[in-house]
Design a protein around this motif. Structure first.
Motif, mmCIF file in Angstrom:
data_model
loop_
_atom_site.group_PDB
_atom_site.id
_atom_site.type_symbol
_atom_site.label_atom_id
_atom_site.label_comp_id
_atom_site.label_asym_id
_atom_site.label_seq_id
_atom_site.Cartn_x
_atom_site.Cartn_y
_atom_site.Cartn_z
ATOM 1 N N ASP A 1 29.285 30.583 -24.884
ATOM 2 C CA ASP A 1 29.696 31.637 -23.954
ATOM 3 C C ASP A 1 28.686 31.891 -22.839
ATOM 4 O O ASP A 1 28.800 32.864 -22.098
ATOM 5 C CB ASP A 1 29.966 32.938 -24.719
ATOM 6 N N ARG A 2 27.636 31.042 -22.736
ATOM 7 C CA ARG A 2 26.664 31.061 -21.637
ATOM 8 C C ARG A 2 25.780 32.316 -21.622
ATOM 9 O O ARG A 2 25.200 32.657 -20.603
ATOM 10 C CB ARG A 2 27.367 30.912 -20.276
ATOM 11 N N ARG A 3 25.662 32.997 -22.741
ATOM 12 C CA ARG A 3 24.789 34.168 -22.783
ATOM 13 C C ARG A 3 23.350 33.811 -23.107
ATOM 14 O O ARG A 3 22.421 34.391 -22.550
ATOM 15 C CB ARG A 3 25.307 35.182 -23.810
ATOM 16 N N ALA A 4 23.155 32.888 -24.034
ATOM 17 C CA ALA A 4 21.792 32.580 -24.471
ATOM 18 C C ALA A 4 21.716 31.129 -24.921
ATOM 19 O O ALA A 4 22.672 30.584 -25.475
ATOM 20 C CB ALA A 4 21.378 33.505 -25.620
ATOM 21 N N SER A 5 20.567 30.526 -24.661
ATOM 22 C CA SER A 5 20.291 29.165 -25.134
ATOM 23 C C SER A 5 18.783 28.951 -25.070
ATOM 24 O O SER A 5 18.085 29.581 -24.270
ATOM 25 C CB SER A 5 21.013 28.120 -24.282
ATOM 26 N N GLY A 6 18.294 28.054 -25.900
ATOM 27 C CA GLY A 6 16.856 27.765 -25.878
ATOM 28 C C GLY A 6 16.458 26.928 -27.065
ATOM 29 O O GLY A 6 17.177 26.857 -28.080
ATOM 30 N N LEU A 7 15.319 26.280 -26.920
ATOM 31 C CA LEU A 7 14.773 25.464 -28.002
ATOM 32 C C LEU A 7 13.271 25.684 -28.035
ATOM 33 O O LEU A 7 12.598 25.567 -27.004
ATOM 34 C CB LEU A 7 15.111 23.986 -27.804
ATOM 35 N N GLN A 8 12.733 26.005 -29.192
ATOM 36 C CA GLN A 8 11.322 26.304 -29.347
ATOM 37 C C GLN A 8 10.786 25.637 -30.607
ATOM 38 O O GLN A 8 11.537 25.388 -31.564
ATOM 39 C CB GLN A 8 11.088 27.821 -29.440
ATOM 40 N N VAL A 9 9.472 25.392 -30.595
ATOM 41 C CA VAL A 9 8.781 24.924 -31.792
ATOM 42 C C VAL A 9 8.336 26.165 -32.561
ATOM 43 O O VAL A 9 7.452 26.899 -32.125
ATOM 44 C CB VAL A 9 7.579 24.042 -31.424
ATOM 45 N N THR A 10 8.942 26.398 -33.697
ATOM 46 C CA THR A 10 8.698 27.637 -34.440
ATOM 47 C C THR A 10 7.810 27.424 -35.665
ATOM 48 O O THR A 10 7.526 28.387 -36.385
ATOM 49 C CB THR A 10 10.038 28.257 -34.889
ATOM 50 N N GLY A 11 7.398 26.182 -35.929
ATOM 51 C CA GLY A 11 6.538 25.957 -37.079
ATOM 52 C C GLY A 11 6.016 24.537 -37.103
ATOM 53 O O GLY A 11 6.545 23.644 -36.424
ATOM 54 N N ALA A 12 4.953 24.329 -37.876
ATOM 55 C CA ALA A 12 4.367 22.992 -38.015
ATOM 56 C C ALA A 12 3.732 22.868 -39.385
ATOM 57 O O ALA A 12 3.067 23.798 -39.870
ATOM 58 C CB ALA A 12 3.329 22.740 -36.925
ATOM 59 N N THR A 13 3.955 21.729 -40.019
ATOM 60 C CA THR A 13 3.352 21.432 -41.312
ATOM 61 C C THR A 13 2.482 20.181 -41.166
ATOM 62 O O THR A 13 2.316 19.645 -40.060
ATOM 63 C CB THR A 13 4.431 21.207 -42.386
ATOM 64 N N ASP A 14 1.945 19.705 -42.268
ATOM 65 C CA ASP A 14 1.110 18.510 -42.200
ATOM 66 C C ASP A 14 1.933 17.243 -41.972
ATOM 67 O O ASP A 14 1.374 16.176 -41.715
ATOM 68 C CB ASP A 14 0.295 18.373 -43.487
ATOM 69 N N ARG A 15 3.261 17.340 -42.045
ATOM 70 C CA ARG A 15 4.102 16.157 -41.893
ATOM 71 C C ARG A 15 5.075 16.236 -40.722
ATOM 72 O O ARG A 15 5.501 15.202 -40.211
ATOM 73 C CB ARG A 15 4.903 15.925 -43.175
ATOM 74 N N SER A 16 5.494 17.421 -40.309
ATOM 75 C CA SER A 16 6.515 17.541 -39.271
ATOM 76 C C SER A 16 6.387 18.866 -38.552
ATOM 77 O O SER A 16 5.618 19.745 -38.964
ATOM 78 C CB SER A 16 7.923 17.414 -39.882
ATOM 79 N N VAL A 17 7.155 18.999 -37.479
ATOM 80 C CA VAL A 17 7.239 20.256 -36.737
ATOM 81 C C VAL A 17 8.651 20.823 -36.900
ATOM 82 O O VAL A 17 9.622 20.080 -37.067
ATOM 83 C CB VAL A 17 6.915 20.049 -35.239
ATOM 84 N N GLU A 18 8.760 22.141 -36.856
ATOM 85 C CA GLU A 18 10.042 22.821 -36.979
ATOM 86 C C GLU A 18 10.530 23.223 -35.592
ATOM 87 O O GLU A 18 9.837 23.904 -34.845
ATOM 88 C CB GLU A 18 9.909 24.056 -37.867
ATOM 89 N N LEU A 19 11.757 22.819 -35.250
ATOM 90 C CA LEU A 19 12.373 23.142 -33.968
ATOM 91 C C LEU A 19 13.550 24.070 -34.208
ATOM 92 O O LEU A 19 14.380 23.821 -35.094
ATOM 93 C CB LEU A 19 12.854 21.867 -33.267
#
Length: 363
Positions: free
Chosen positions: A289-307
């Motif tokens: 509906d074009r109100r909100a959108s976005g992508l952020q890195v919200t976490g990181a571990t010793d093996r991967s990052v959380e998007l």
């Protein structure tokens, strides 16, 4: 002369008069049907845009009319007083019950007449859901009141019951205390139903999460609520649950929602490229509906990052479909365009292990 004597014979009259009364009642019932149907046809012509079940009034209104006419002409019939009293008593009880039936059907028709101006299936249906919930609960409260009054009025036509009623009223204080303790839970449930009708923490067609189940409010009564779960099961919840325990209402003030999609990728992921891909996916679907959108890195571990991807939709159903779509498209993008960004586990060998391998290879 013989005919006059036959008509004036009391024994004959005791048989003929009831037969004629029943035949007259049936005739009135049959003749009143077309008249009521004509009235309904005219009402439908004037209310073409509304779907109102006027047919619900046909049978109770015809029956009420016949009983009223019979009660009016019953005293003039040449019937013995004892039989007349019994028939009159039965007709009064029948009239009370049928009139209550007609009143309940009339409330249902009037409720449909008002609700016909609102469309619950629309996306922005907050006002329609509010009015629907109010009318449905008020109608059910009035139905209970009508039933109690009708049954009480029918029972009060008996002298013995009337005397018991007077005695109960005389000791209303003690009886009220006893009934209050005996029916404490039932009374609390009824009061909770009335409170739900006034405060409206839930409405018809609200999207809620109750007992870890996602569903829509399908029916609200004075004692329980029916939740239609997404897989077409029905969850029946006591109405006091919505006053005593917390629950989630996703459409309390608006049907709009913001959904989240979580992905896990390797440290080498190109976040800017993934963010651009998310925007391209959203632009290509009407679910957004074009109100909100976005992508952020919200976490990181010793093996991967959380998007975390944020997306908005007009209602909960669209939000669920949009989240699934975004998750599938982003995974496909990572597999095809950034395969090195997929999560992986790294192992490093020491210098001694590498030297041993080289010696073994030479040998």
């Amino acid at each position: 002369m013989n005919a006059l004597a036959w008509v004036s014979d009391p024994a004959v009259m005791r048989v003929v008069v009831p037969i004629l009364a029943v035949a007259t009642a049936l005739l009135l019932y049959l003749l009143s049907g077309p008249l009521i149907r004509r009235v309904i046809i005219r009402l439908r012509r004037s209310l073409r845009q509304l779907s109102v079940p006027f047919e619900l009034l046909i049978v109770p209104s015809r029956t009420t009319f016949v009983l009223a006419v019979m009660l009016m002409f019953l005293p003039s019939l040449p019937v013995s007083p004892p039989l007349l009293a019994v028939v009159n008593h039965l007709l009064v009880i029948a009239f009370i019950l049928v009139f209550a039936w007609l009143s309940m059907r009339l409330l249902r028709v009037l409720s449909s007449l008002v609700l016909g101006k609102y469309e619950v299936s629309e996306i922005n249906n907050l006002e329609a859901r509010r009015v629907t919930t109010h009318l449905e609960l008020i109608r059910k409260i009035l139905d209970v009141i009508i039933i109690v009054i009708a049954v009480s009025a029918a029972l009060m036509t008996f002298d013995a019951v009337r005397q018991v009623g007077i005695s109960v009223l005389a000791s209303a204080g003690v009886a009220g205390i006893i009934l209050g303790f005996a029916a404490q839970k039932s009374i609390a449930t009824l009061i909770a139903g009335i409170q739900i009708a006034v405060t409206q923490p839930i409405r018809i067609d609200d999207v809620v999460i109750v007992e870890n189940e996602w569903g829509r409010i399908e029916e609200i009564t004075l004692t329980y609520v029916v939740v239609r779960i997404w897989d077409q099961r029905r969850l029946v919840v006591p109405i006091s649950h919505f006053l005593d325990k917390p629950f989630q209402n996703w459409t309390r003030s608006s049907a709009e929602l913001i959904g989240t999609v979580y992905l896990y990728a390797d440290y080498r992921v190109d976040v800017d490229a993934l963010r651009n891909e998310l925007q391209r996916i959203l632009e290509s679907t009407p679910l957004w509906d074009r109100r909100a959108s976005g992508l952020q890195v919200t976490g990181a571990t010793d093996r991967s990052v959380e998007l975390r991807a944020l997306v908005s939709a007009a209602n909960s159903s669209d939000a669920w479909d949009l989240r699934c779509l975004v998750r599938e498209k982003l995974l496909a993008y990572l597999q095809n365009s950034q395969p090195e960004s997929l999560p992986r586990t790294r192992l490093e060998r020491s210098a001694g292990e590498k030297l041993t391998d080289e010696i073994e290879n030479r040998v």
